[in-house]
Design a protein around this motif. Structure first.
Motif, PDB file in Angstrom:
ATOM      1  N   THR A 272      19.809 -58.494-103.088  1.00  0.00           N
ATOM      2  CA  THR A 272      18.699 -59.427-102.951  1.00  0.00           C
ATOM      3  C   THR A 272      19.225 -60.840-103.171  1.00  0.00           C
ATOM      4  O   THR A 272      20.291 -61.037-103.752  1.00  0.00           O
ATOM      5  CB  THR A 272      17.573 -59.142-103.970  1.00  0.00           C
ATOM      6  N   SER A 273      18.457 -61.800-102.694  1.00  0.00           N
ATOM      7  CA  SER A 273      18.855 -63.196-102.881  1.00  0.00           C
ATOM      8  C   SER A 273      18.794 -63.537-104.365  1.00  0.00           C
ATOM      9  O   SER A 273      18.136 -62.868-105.141  1.00  0.00           O
ATOM     10  CB  SER A 273      17.944 -64.117-102.067  1.00  0.00           C
ATOM     11  N   GLY A 274      19.479 -64.567-104.720  1.00  0.00           N
ATOM     12  CA  GLY A 274      19.531 -64.998-106.117  1.00  0.00           C
ATOM     13  C   GLY A 274      20.970 -65.181-106.544  1.00  0.00           C
ATOM     14  O   GLY A 274      21.894 -64.789-105.830  1.00  0.00           O
TER      15      GLY A 274
ATOM     16  N   SER B 157       7.090 -68.717-103.614  1.00  0.00           N
ATOM     17  CA  SER B 157       8.459 -68.246-103.851  1.00  0.00           C
ATOM     18  C   SER B 157       8.871 -67.282-102.739  1.00  0.00           C
ATOM     19  O   SER B 157       8.029 -66.620-102.144  1.00  0.00           O
ATOM     20  CB  SER B 157       8.575 -67.553-105.211  1.00  0.00           C
ATOM     21  N   SER B 158      10.149 -67.263-102.485  1.00  0.00           N
ATOM     22  CA  SER B 158      10.695 -66.376-101.450  1.00  0.00           C
ATOM     23  C   SER B 158      11.843 -65.573-102.014  1.00  0.00           C
ATOM     24  O   SER B 158      12.621 -66.063-102.829  1.00  0.00           O
ATOM     25  CB  SER B 158      11.210 -67.188-100.255  1.00  0.00           C
TER      26      SER B 158
ATOM     27  N   THR C 102       7.712 -63.819 -98.774  1.00  0.00           N
ATOM     28  CA  THR C 102       7.208 -65.036 -99.410  1.00  0.00           C
ATOM     29  C   THR C 102       5.899 -64.711-100.110  1.00  0.00           C
ATOM     30  O   THR C 102       5.010 -64.101 -99.521  1.00  0.00           O
ATOM     31  CB  THR C 102       6.988 -66.144 -98.363  1.00  0.00           C
ATOM     32  N   THR C 103       5.800 -65.109-101.368  1.00  0.00           N
ATOM     33  CA  THR C 103       4.570 -64.887-102.125  1.00  0.00           C
ATOM     34  C   THR C 103       4.005 -66.232-102.558  1.00  0.00           C
ATOM     35  O   THR C 103       4.747 -67.164-102.859  1.00  0.00           O
ATOM     36  CB  THR C 103       4.802 -63.996-103.362  1.00  0.00           C
TER      37      THR C 103
END
Length: 197
Positions: free
Chosen positions: A138-140, A115-116, A107-108
Motif C-alpha cells: 500500500t502507499s505510504g 485522504s487517498s 479516496t475517502t
C-alpha cells in the motif's frame, strides 16, 4: 479526392477498431475506441465507446473475459482456482507464466478532510492461474511499506530474466530511490509485453 478520403477513413477506422476490443464472458466481441475508454478500477467496470458511435457504454468486470485497449490487456483470472474472478492487467507473459497486477486508489472524505490510499497487487501466475509469487503493498512511507516495495523488482527479475523487453521496462522505474517509490510507477505503465514475440 473524395474516394481517397473515404478509403483512408475506412482503413483508419478498420485498423483503429482491430487494435482495441472487449470480449465478454458470453464470447461477444465489441470493437472500441481506445481514446474513449476508461477503466474504473474502484467501480469494477470499463466505460467505452464503440467504433463509429459517440455514446458511452459500460461493462462490469464480472462480465468481462478480457479487453485489449491499445497496448494494454485487462483480463479476468480465477487465481488459485477461486470461484470468484478478479480482473488484472497483464504486464508481461511467456509460454509458461504471466505477470499480472493493478493499482487501485481509494479516496475517502470526512467533512473537509480528504485522504487517498493506493493498493498495489502484483502476481506471477502459471497457465493454470496458480500463483507462483506475489507482492501486495500500500502507499505510504512506513519502514515496512518501503521494505515491501524493495521486493517488487527482484521478484520480476527472478521470474522474467529471460524477457529483455520486460526487464527494460522495469529498469525505467527501478532506480532505488530512498523510499523505493519510483517502482510504483511500473503499475501504471500497463503496456503488455509478450516475451514470446
Amino acid at each position: 479526392m473524395k474516394k481517397i478520403l473515404i478509403i483512408l477513413l475506412f482503413v483508419f477506422t478498420n485498423s483503429f477498431a482491430q487494435s482495441s476490443y472487449i470480449l465478454d464472458k458470453k464470447g461477444k466481441t465489441t470493437y472500441i475506441r481506445p481514446d474513449r475508454t476508461n477503466i474504473i478500477l474502484i467501480d469494477k467496470r470499463i466505460s467505452y465507446t464503440i467504433v463509429g458511435k459517440s455514446w458511452e457504454k459500460y461493462i462490469k468486470f464480472e462480465d468481462l473475459d478480457y479487453a485489449v485497449i491499445g497496448s494494454s490487456i485487462l483480463k479476468s483470472f480465477h487465481l488459485n482456482q477461486k470461484k470468484k474472478s478478479n480482473v488484472y492487467f497483464i504486464y508481461g507473459e511467456t509460454d509458461e507464466k504471466k505477470l499480472i497486477g493493478l493499482a487501485v486508489t481509494v479516496t475517502t472524505t470526512r467533512g473537509s478532510f480528504v485522504s487517498s490510499k493506493t493498493y498495489y497487487e502484483l502476481y506471477v501466475i502459471d497457465n493454470n492461474e496458480m500463483v507462483l509469487d506475489e507482492i501486495t503493498v500500500t502507499s505510504g512511507n512506513s519502514k515496512s511499506k518501503i521494505e515491501d516495495r524493495t521486493k517488487i523488482a527482484p521478484m520480476i527479475r527472478k521470474h522474467f530474466s529471460d524477457c529483455p523487453d520486460l526487464i527494460a521496462k522495469l529498469d525505467k522505474y527501478d532506480d532505488n530511490d530512498e523510499k523505493s517509490a519510483s517502482i510504483l510507477s511500473f503499475f501504471f505503465d500497463t503496456e503488455n509485453i509478450n516475451c514470446n514475440e
